[in-house]
Design an enzyme around this catalytic site. Structure first.
Site, PDB file in Angstrom:
ATOM      1  N   GLU A 175       4.462  -7.495  -4.121  1.00 22.31           N
ATOM      2  CA  GLU A 175       4.869  -7.484  -2.708  1.00 22.31           C
ATOM      3  C   GLU A 175       4.229  -8.621  -1.911  1.00 22.31           C
ATOM      4  O   GLU A 175       3.255  -8.414  -1.202  1.00 22.31           O
ATOM      5  CB  GLU A 175       4.532  -6.143  -2.043  1.00 22.31           C
ATOM      6  CG  GLU A 175       5.053  -6.065  -0.608  1.00 22.31           C
ATOM      7  CD  GLU A 175       4.582  -4.829   0.141  1.00 22.31           C
ATOM      8  OE1 GLU A 175       5.101  -4.594   1.242  1.00 22.31           O
ATOM      9  OE2 GLU A 175       3.701  -4.111  -0.357  1.00 22.31           O
ATOM     10  N   LYS A 212       9.062  -6.186  -4.058  1.00 23.39           N
ATOM     11  CA  LYS A 212       9.217  -5.615  -2.719  1.00 23.39           C
ATOM     12  C   LYS A 212       9.011  -6.750  -1.719  1.00 23.39           C
ATOM     13  O   LYS A 212       7.895  -7.232  -1.525  1.00 23.39           O
ATOM     14  CB  LYS A 212       8.203  -4.492  -2.468  1.00 23.39           C
ATOM     15  CG  LYS A 212       8.323  -3.873  -1.066  1.00 23.39           C
ATOM     16  CD  LYS A 212       7.499  -2.613  -0.920  1.00 23.39           C
ATOM     17  CE  LYS A 212       7.619  -2.058   0.492  1.00 23.39           C
ATOM     18  NZ  LYS A 212       6.965  -0.744   0.663  1.00 23.39           N
TER      19      LYS A 212
END
Length: 296
Positions: A175, A212
């Protein structure tokens, strides 16, 4: 690795709920829920209250595997129980795949980015994560400016730790968030896309990750990553957008599903009756699911 969880994350419709606020973000999460800081006098009481909130969410009939594929937990939530079961086991019994947030927060801004702080206890956390039947992990960095050196450093660090996680038998959610308020968000995303592709293309056939990322300014920018055989699933963070705005932006990106945090729970309140709470949560779940599966 749990093959059933792997197949569910790779193939099924739905989205991932992010319930992993921790440390400094916990008071904000409680305040948004209607619990002010004077309601607790120490960290232990604070975490008891946030576990009550998370328990209320995950035990709600609205929080079901019909529309929710997975849930990302904070370390303390993983180690606590819901209705007599460790939280991961409780979720798995509902058909929801459990993940654990492993990063220790963000370092100071340098070269236009914030790297992850050192994680000296990572091996022990990964061992406990396996013990608690987690399927995967999540770790967050932040990109503020289109600085080539900074973005490369963020992605290098993310994938260095991801390899460690893969070796522990877990699936890492990588992420590197792009700040939605960046003065050149689109340029940041173009540079990030190129750096991630280099690393993903270098993964072997038995190395799998999830991604993500912030919903891109240019729709379908990440199409190649979304379709990459080494990417189990590509999920999007809401990044400070309202739920309505995040949902609209998400709908423009084929193959991308939500992994929202604030946008999922923003309308929940401690003073709501169970009926009101469940109805409010169901409305949020329905709208995020719709944005994840029904594309324009």
């Amino acid at each position: 690795m749990n093959e059933n969880h792997f197949n569910r994350m790779k193939n099924d419709d739905g989205f991932v709920a992010a319930l992993d606020q921790s440390g400094g973000s916990t008071p904000k999460a409680l305040a948004a829920y209607g619990i002010k800081e004077d309601a607790y006098s120490n960290e232990e009481e604070m975490f008891d209250l946030v576990h009550e909130l998370r328990t209320r969410i995950v035990t709600s009939p609205a929080f079901s595997s019909d529309k929710i594929l997975g849930a990302i937990l904070f370390e303390q939530t993983m180690d606590r129980k819901v209705e007599g079961k460790y939280t991961g086991d409780y979720l798995a019994d509902k058909g929801i795949v459990p993940f654990i947030k492993i990063d220790k927060g963000l370092a100071e801004k340098e070269n236009g980015v914030q790297m992850m702080k050192p994680m000296p206890e990572l091996d022990e956390l990964l061992r406990r994560s396996n013990e608690r039947n987690m399927f995967g992990t999540k770790m967050r960095s932040v990109i503020h400016e289109p600085n080539e050196e900074g973005i490369k450093a963020v992605v290098d660090q993310q994938f260095e730790v991801a390899k460690h996680i893969i070796n522990a038998g877990l699936v890492p959610i990588v992420e590197p968030e792009v700040d939605i308020n960046s003065s050149d968000k689109e340029k940041c995303e173009e540079m990030l896309n190129e750096e991630i592709l280099k690393h993903v293309n270098a993964l072997s056939e038995d190395e799998n990750i999830m991604l993500k990322l912030t919903i891109p300014t240019k729709a379908n920018l990440y199409k190649e990553l979304i379709e990459h055989p080494r990417v189990v699933r590509f999920v999007a963070l809401s990044g400070g957008y309202s739920r309505e705005e995040a949902n609209e932006k998400l709908k423009e990106n084929d193959g991308m599903i939500a992994s929202f945090s604030r946008a999922l729970v923003s309308d929940l309140n401690v003073d709501q009756t169970d009926e009101e709470f469940n109805k409010t949560l169901q409305e949020a779940v329905d709208s995020i699911y719709d944005a994840s599966v029904n594309k324009k």
